[in-house]
Design a protein around this motif. Structure first.
Motif, short mmCIF file in Angstrom:
data_model
loop_
_atom_site.label_atom_id
_atom_site.label_comp_id
_atom_site.label_asym_id
_atom_site.label_seq_id
_atom_site.Cartn_x
_atom_site.Cartn_y
_atom_site.Cartn_z
N GLU A 1 3.33 6.00 5.39
CA GLU A 1 2.49 7.41 5.26
C GLU A 1 3.18 8.69 5.96
O GLU A 1 3.68 8.40 6.89
CB GLU A 1 1.23 7.08 5.75
CG GLU A 1 0.11 8.36 5.56
CD GLU A 1 -1.18 8.12 6.26
OE1 GLU A 1 -1.91 8.75 6.34
OE2 GLU A 1 -1.38 7.04 6.80
N SER B 1 0.91 -1.08 0.11
CA SER B 1 -0.15 0.01 0.12
C SER B 1 0.99 1.08 -0.32
O SER B 1 2.11 1.39 0.54
CB SER B 1 -0.90 0.02 1.23
OG SER B 1 -1.71 1.20 1.29
N ARG B 2 0.36 2.15 -0.67
CA ARG B 2 1.22 3.55 -0.54
C ARG B 2 1.12 4.28 0.64
O ARG B 2 1.76 5.19 1.01
CB ARG B 2 0.39 4.64 -1.84
CG ARG B 2 -0.99 5.00 -1.20
CD ARG B 2 -1.52 6.01 -2.24
NE ARG B 2 -2.54 5.04 -3.00
CZ ARG B 2 -3.49 5.76 -3.74
NH1 ARG B 2 -3.16 7.14 -4.19
NH2 ARG B 2 -4.51 4.99 -4.26
N PHE B 3 0.27 3.74 1.59
CA PHE B 3 0.37 4.28 3.03
C PHE B 3 1.01 3.42 3.87
O PHE B 3 1.14 3.47 5.24
CB PHE B 3 -1.25 4.13 3.37
CG PHE B 3 -2.17 4.94 2.66
CD1 PHE B 3 -2.34 6.17 2.98
CD2 PHE B 3 -2.93 4.27 1.90
CE1 PHE B 3 -3.14 6.95 2.10
CE2 PHE B 3 -4.10 5.08 1.07
CZ PHE B 3 -3.88 6.22 1.17
N LEU C 1 -5.10 1.94 6.17
CA LEU C 1 -5.60 2.96 7.01
C LEU C 1 -6.58 2.62 8.10
O LEU C 1 -7.29 3.42 8.95
CB LEU C 1 -6.51 3.86 5.87
CG LEU C 1 -5.66 4.48 4.97
CD1 LEU C 1 -6.46 5.05 3.91
CD2 LEU C 1 -4.40 5.57 5.64
N ASP D 1 -5.26 -0.66 0.56
CA ASP D 1 -5.08 0.71 1.17
C ASP D 1 -6.00 0.94 2.47
O ASP D 1 -5.73 1.52 3.32
CB ASP D 1 -5.33 1.85 0.07
CG ASP D 1 -4.49 1.88 -0.76
OD1 ASP D 1 -3.13 1.59 -0.65
OD2 ASP D 1 -4.57 2.48 -2.09
N THR E 1 -1.02 11.14 -0.97
CA THR E 1 -1.25 10.26 -0.15
C THR E 1 -1.56 10.56 1.28
O THR E 1 -2.55 10.01 1.72
CB THR E 1 -0.13 9.27 -0.43
OG1 THR E 1 0.12 8.59 -1.32
CG2 THR E 1 0.11 8.14 0.75
N PRO E 2 -1.01 11.63 1.53
CA PRO E 2 -1.17 11.98 2.91
C PRO E 2 -2.64 12.49 3.26
O PRO E 2 -3.47 12.17 4.31
CB PRO E 2 -0.12 13.04 3.35
CG PRO E 2 1.08 12.96 2.61
CD PRO E 2 0.24 12.17 1.30
N LYS F 1 -9.57 8.35 6.94
CA LYS F 1 -9.69 8.32 8.32
C LYS F 1 -10.71 9.19 8.89
O LYS F 1 -11.30 8.63 10.02
CB LYS F 1 -8.26 8.72 9.02
CG LYS F 1 -7.33 7.56 8.51
CD LYS F 1 -5.86 8.00 9.30
CE LYS F 1 -4.84 6.75 8.97
NZ LYS F 1 -3.54 7.14 9.66
N GLY G 1 -5.06 9.89 2.76
CA GLY G 1 -5.47 9.23 4.26
C GLY G 1 -6.28 9.75 5.23
O GLY G 1 -7.08 9.51 5.88
#
Length: 364
Positions: free
Chosen positions: A195, A190-192, A292, A288, A264-265, A272, A268
């Motif tokens: 993060e 995942s790109r997270f 998260l 992803d 990405t940030p 969330k 996220g």
């Protein structure tokens, strides 16, 4: 210490998911001082450039099957088999030129069948060695399994972005079948994975989130249906269109806020802080969401058996809920999924490191 390598990453152009899950791989390899080169079509390159500026980027368009308004995806794919075969051969021939021109040491192909070359180490990434078919055709799945085994064996290494045991995300897509000896599970990608903090909060207001993904026309069909449903409903619904070329400036219409793309940030933070997340059941989107620690209402793409299976499988585990696209009027009565086990993230971190070590290991 591993010597600096030239590493070519080529994702399949079937929605942005195949590119997005290569972001943590490219990010880590670049941080290890390897020379990472990304070869893909325009949309995928735009995503990589937004997430990891400074890499080498090459236009290398691949097979993009799209969806059909009228036929199940497995039939649409069957009709496009000649086009797929053309791209397999074309990719294989073009790769020879790229290997020579850029002095490539390692090729990472995310589900692009033809990107193997005997002169360099080639790594294949897939989450479904078994391609699911409708129950009436399930007996024919073995044909796809054998064909996929043939492709996997052309590569030095095959990575499955999942966990090997009972605690997994892909179910029968990559479990319960005999895998070639060059296959290993890499943990979810995942790109997270690493993060960054977004700093000041941007989404402090109450909101729901819709994550759009996948090829046309089904992406726009879902967007139209959900926009119509939520246009005058509170709280605000944020629709993330998944179009990295469109930029990150919001467009507001009634109780809807549209973003073409978010870093990405910010992505996220948006997820969330949402009271409800709605998305397709594409495998990268699911990975992803797991990173998260967010459950979601999954709406599988009609006729795409992989997404239909994943939505049912993960809803059966209680981690997500699902709804068919034709039943969107029933959204209000859907019960959210429960907490997703944190062990998936913990175990994935160790598996990911092992996979990177194997990827970079010199062939004996």
């Amino acid at each position: 210490m591993t010597k600096k390598k030239n590493i070519l990453i080529c994702p399949l152009e079937w929605g942005l998911g195949h590119a997005a899950r290569m972001i943590p791989v490219a990010r880590r390899l670049s941080a290890m001082n390897h020379n990472v080169i990304v070869a893909a079509g325009d949309a995928h390159l735009a995503l990589f450039k937004a997430e990891i500026p400074g890499l080498k980027y090459i236009k290398f368009k691949g097979f993009s099957p799209g969806y059909s308004k009228y036929f199940p995806q497995y039939l649409a794919m069957l009709f496009k088999t000649p086009v797929l075969l053309y791209y397999i051969i074309s990719d294989h021939l073009l790769l020879k030129k790229l290997v020579a021109e850029y002095n490539i040491d390692i090729v990472i192909s995310d589900n692009r069948f033809g990107l193997w070359n005997r002169k360099v180490k080639c790594v294949y990434v897939t989450h479904m060695p078994r391609i699911p078919l409708p129950s009436s055709l399930k007996m024919l799945e073995i044909i796809g399994v054998l064909l996929h085994r043939f492709i996997i064996k052309k590569y030095a290494l095959c990575l499955i972005p999942d966990l090997p045991g009972e605690l997994n995300l892909s179910g029968r897509l990559s479990h319960g079948l005999r895998l070639p000896s060059n296959v290993m599970y890499s943990g979810i990608m995942s790109r997270f994975f690493e993060e960054d903090s977004p700093g000041d909060l941007h989404f402090s207001y109450p909101h729901k989130t819709v994550i759009l993904s996948g090829p046309e026309p089904q992406r726009s069909i879902l967007q139209m249906k959900l926009a119509e449903y939520f246009r005058y409903r509170k709280p605000v619904t944020v629709i993330l269109e998944g179009k990295p070329q469109a930029g990150d400036q919001p467009e507001k219409k009634d109780n809807l806020v549209f973003y073409g793309h978010l870093s990405t940030p910010l992505f996220g933070e948006l997820v969330k802080s949402s009271s409800l997340v709605i998305s397709r059941s594409g495998y990268t989107t699911i990975m992803d969401l797991v990173f998260l620690e967010s459950t979601a209402l999954l709406i599988p793409t009609p006729g795409q058996t992989e997404q239909e299976y994943l939505a049912e499988y993960l809803t059966g585990k209680g981690w997500f809920s699902m709804l068919k696209q034709k039943d969107l009027g029933l959204i209000k009565g859907i019960t959210p999924g429960s907490a997703i086990p944190k062990m998936i993230k913990t175990e994935s971190a160790a598996l990911f490191e092992n996979a990177l070590n194997e990827l970079l290991k010199e062939d004996e």
